[in-house]
Write a protein that holds these residues in place. Sequence first.
Motif, PDB file in Angstrom:
ATOM      1  N   ALA A   8       0.856  -1.185   0.000  1.00  8.80           N
ATOM      2  CA  ALA A   8       0.000   0.000   0.000  1.00  8.80           C
ATOM      3  C   ALA A   8       0.888   1.230   0.000  1.00  8.80           C
ATOM      4  CB  ALA A   8      -0.931   0.000   1.215  1.00  8.80           C
ATOM      5  N   GLY A   9       0.379   2.308  -0.598  1.00  7.54           N
ATOM      6  CA  GLY A   9       1.151   3.542  -0.647  1.00  7.54           C
ATOM      7  C   GLY A   9       1.329   4.043  -2.065  1.00  7.54           C
ATOM      8  N   ASP A  10       2.574   4.298  -2.458  1.00  7.15           N
ATOM      9  CA  ASP A  10       2.910   4.832  -3.777  1.00  7.15           C
ATOM     10  C   ASP A  10       2.695   3.772  -4.857  1.00  7.15           C
ATOM     11  OD1 ASP A  10       4.375   5.639  -6.120  1.00  7.15           O
ATOM     12  OD2 ASP A  10       5.479   7.075  -4.883  1.00  7.15           O
ATOM     13  N   ARG A  11       1.663   3.968  -5.674  1.00  4.91           N
ATOM     14  CA  ARG A  11       1.321   2.964  -6.698  1.00  4.91           C
ATOM     15  C   ARG A  11       2.430   2.825  -7.752  1.00  4.91           C
ATOM     16  NH1 ARG A  11      -3.182   0.200  -8.705  1.00  4.91           N
ATOM     17  NH2 ARG A  11      -2.365  -1.166 -10.322  1.00  4.91           N
ATOM     18  N   GLY A  12       3.035   3.941  -8.131  1.00  5.73           N
ATOM     19  CA  GLY A  12       4.121   3.873  -9.103  1.00  5.73           C
ATOM     20  C   GLY A  12       5.306   3.080  -8.585  1.00  5.73           C
ATOM     21  N   LEU A  13       5.619   3.247  -7.303  1.00  5.99           N
ATOM     22  CA  LEU A  13       6.716   2.487  -6.694  1.00  5.99           C
ATOM     23  C   LEU A  13       6.368   1.006  -6.648  1.00  5.99           C
ATOM     24  CD1 LEU A  13       9.375   2.190  -5.238  1.00  5.99           C
ATOM     25  CD2 LEU A  13       8.298   3.050  -3.143  1.00  5.99           C
ATOM     26  N   GLY A  59      -4.117  -0.022  -1.696  1.00  9.05           N
ATOM     27  CA  GLY A  59      -4.535   1.371  -1.618  1.00  9.05           C
ATOM     28  C   GLY A  59      -3.607   2.238  -0.786  1.00  9.05           C
ATOM     29  N   GLU A  60      -4.185   3.059   0.100  1.00  9.22           N
ATOM     30  CA  GLU A  60      -3.401   4.040   0.836  1.00  9.22           C
ATOM     31  C   GLU A  60      -2.613   3.413   1.976  1.00  9.22           C
ATOM     32  OE1 GLU A  60      -6.941   5.498   3.926  1.00  9.22           O
ATOM     33  OE2 GLU A  60      -6.357   6.763   2.223  1.00  9.22           O
ATOM     34  N   VAL A  61      -1.565   4.122   2.382  1.00  6.89           N
ATOM     35  CA  VAL A  61      -0.690   3.651   3.462  1.00  6.89           C
ATOM     36  C   VAL A  61      -1.508   3.341   4.724  1.00  6.89           C
ATOM     37  CG1 VAL A  61       1.119   4.352   5.073  1.00  6.89           C
ATOM     38  CG2 VAL A  61       1.376   4.848   2.641  1.00  6.89           C
ATOM     39  N   GLY A  62      -1.221   2.213   5.325  1.00 10.27           N
ATOM     40  CA  GLY A  62      -1.919   1.755   6.525  1.00 10.27           C
ATOM     41  C   GLY A  62      -2.800   0.557   6.256  1.00 10.27           C
TER      42      GLY A  62
END
Length: 501
Positions: free
Chosen positions: A352-357, A376-379
């Motif tokens: 989760a977090g940076d989709r490009g990464l 999805g989002e961080v966490g």
Amino acid sequence: AWIKVEQLKPYHPHKEEMIKINKGKRFQQAVDAVEEFLRKTKGKDQASSHNSNEEKNRRNSSEERGKQSTGEEKRKASLSEGKLKKGTGEGKKRVSSVSSERGSKSPLKRAQDQSPRKRGRPPKDEKDLTIPESSTVKRVMTGTVAGFKWPPSVSEPVKDSDPHFHHFLLSQTEKPAVCYQAITKKLKVCEEETGSTSIQAADSTAVNGSITPTDKKIGFLGLGLMGSGIVSNLLKMGHTVTVWNRTAEKCDLFIQEGARLGRTPAEVVSTCDITFACVSDPKAAKDLVLGPSGVLQGIRPGKCYVDMSTVDADTVTELAQVIVSRGGRFLEAPVSGNQQLSNDGMLVILAAGDRGLYEDCSSCFQAMGKTSFFLGEVGNAAKMMLIVNMVQGSFMATIAEGLTLAQVTGQSQQTLLDILNQGQLASIFLDQKCQNILQGNFKPDFYLKYIQKDLRLAIALGDSVNHPTPMAAAANEVYKRAKALDQSDNDMSAVYRAYIH
């Protein structure tokens, strides 16, 4: 026939290793059965080779009789001749080369040719032209595999392949390398209704060798039970890796395998494009980033940091904020599995977090795992990982409770395991952990102290949303008892000892 695909391995390369690990009578019986099958297959192949001329004459005679016969005999002969000449005219060539390609092309070709009458027996003349095969192969090919097509050359990629069947073929052949080359790595990107995405390395164990490594420089911090296997697989798949560990001696083996040595976390991050970290708990994760010569000291705009530790959502959110504040890119990617799955490159990665990464890490995730999910989002990944481990930890405590109850009531623990293995709870996890208990072998594959930490964090997660977790709370108390009995550094299956003291 129902073993999970990720658990299957080529027989010959792993035979000695598995015999050393598995001492059970039933496993030895399975090995004996495989050896007997291979002996029979080899004998039949040799007999087929010696009698090739007789077979050719018999086929010619069959064709000649087909011209003179009427009724049923004429129909059979025509069918046999039609099959031999079907397609591009390569039928005879395929028959003559059958003994050198056993366990690969011929069974699949035979499945295609027989697909109109899947369950019928082949004509007598045709049966002699195919290699011997087990009844399991026949059952598989009369089912969903019957429609699959094998490529004309082992160098060409397989399309729409079934990984379960390829694993079975690998287990039947004495030359698995040929099959490995025939199957190419295939990414499957699936969009789910929830918005999560999974990148799955199809048939990861069999074809990890086909991964094209990223040209980015990879750093890795933390060489524990999980990290060691991950780094080993990154190196095997051709990645350029720089390693660091708090206990520097653990780096030596990987340096010998081609890794570079980083003196501090800050140095690793500053010299690498993407740096992964896998440490034990929230405190260790924070110290690694925020401590002296920590990750944050090496972060510059564009540098990427991927935290694979199992921690709580608050911790990972804090780390993401400080990394991004310095211009870095952040991804959380905790892993589900154990030491063996890490060594085999068969972990499940929750990101989760940076989709490009996440996309940039695809070759790394293929090397270390069989499947990765973007949540999805961080966490989100931290929360999901804690829930997964909460279920696993609670289940392990229940297994231990059942085995001890069987013992004190005069029931056979082995018989209980045999019954469970034949029922709906059957799994590799159940069998391995029960075997640990029966053999008194608690060598760590997943530290007991870490599963207790995950249970504690999962209970706190439930508290934060006012959701009851009574089963996890009860299991947590049992693990705390086991820790009090000095079982922290043993495998999680050592929770069994909390019931017998």
